[in-house]
Design a protein around this motif. Sequence first.
Motif, mmCIF file in Angstrom:
data_model
loop_
_atom_site.group_PDB
_atom_site.id
_atom_site.type_symbol
_atom_site.label_atom_id
_atom_site.label_comp_id
_atom_site.label_asym_id
_atom_site.label_seq_id
_atom_site.Cartn_x
_atom_site.Cartn_y
_atom_site.Cartn_z
ATOM 1 N N UNK A 192 10.065 0.023 3.503
ATOM 2 C CA UNK A 192 11.374 0.066 4.501
ATOM 3 C C UNK A 192 12.043 1.391 3.135
ATOM 4 N N UNK A 193 12.320 0.340 1.977
ATOM 5 C CA UNK A 193 13.240 0.617 0.979
ATOM 6 C C UNK A 193 12.489 2.363 0.175
ATOM 7 N N UNK A 194 11.288 2.410 0.412
ATOM 8 C CA UNK A 194 11.540 3.228 -0.565
ATOM 9 C C UNK A 194 11.750 4.767 0.970
ATOM 10 N N UNK A 195 11.105 4.476 1.402
ATOM 11 C CA UNK A 195 11.753 5.265 2.861
ATOM 12 C C UNK A 195 13.973 5.386 2.662
ATOM 13 N N UNK A 196 14.340 4.761 2.908
ATOM 14 C CA UNK A 196 15.720 5.397 2.765
ATOM 15 C C UNK A 196 16.248 5.324 1.370
#
Length: 282
Positions: free
Chosen positions: A7-11
């Motif tokens: 999720x952090x990578x996606x953000x």
Amino acid sequence: SSRWRMSMKEVESLRALVRDAVAKNLLPTAAFFCEKIICLAGKTDEDHYNLAQLYFQQKQFKRALVTLQKGSSNSSPKFRLLAGQCLAESKEYEQCLSVLGEEDDTSVVSDIMDQSDGIDVLAAMNLLRGKVYDAQQNRVKAAFWYKKSLQRDYRCYEAFEKLIDSHMLSSQEQADLLNTLHFKDSEIWLQAMYKSRMEKYDLSVDKPLQLDECEDHVKESAVSIFDSSIDSMTIVAEFYYYHNDFRQCYNQTKKILQVDPFAKGCLAYHLSSLVELRMVRE
């Protein structure tokens, strides 16, 4: 945990996409993806701020305000400045002043020279207060806040321009203001530009854009700016015009308009010089 990391990578990848869209002036695209970021767990207040900024740049002022109010640091100076700008653009002046607060926030005063290269946010807030009072035709309060803005950060050029172009200060008040601005050595060119604009009506001054003593490399940069910048060239044209040297003024404005045919700052001097020289046909 792997889901959170993903999720952090996606953000981060969405943030990069937003930055890229902004760099390409694709503001609706940037806002579309930025709005998705604030739906994710990894969102920050900065994401709320960026989305509000994108709405502001697209003149969606009410939408920007609503977005700012959702951020948890919406009482920080940066958030209040953007909220104030939205309200000022919507002509909600009293509300704008109320968001900014009437007083300069001295609790966070720090030496301007120790700050980053950005314009001091409190100087920008003072500028906005001045613009609101200007819009309300309260010239005394407008001038007060424009001066406060410059004293907070002398690089807040818009505040300087407002004071000079609207003739808000007497020549003595201008000189007093200039003495309270502590320019860095590397920005002596800016000091010379301010001084020349303030002295344009002073017939005892024999030359515009004079530099104080400074190091060679600083002088070299200043001379490059004075020779090529449209603003510096306009200051010289202004000087000649008010010293009744219309031929030199015309030569200068002609040179400016060859470089930038849309340089509207010199147009009045150009046309007035043509009239004085009886070259109306041009």
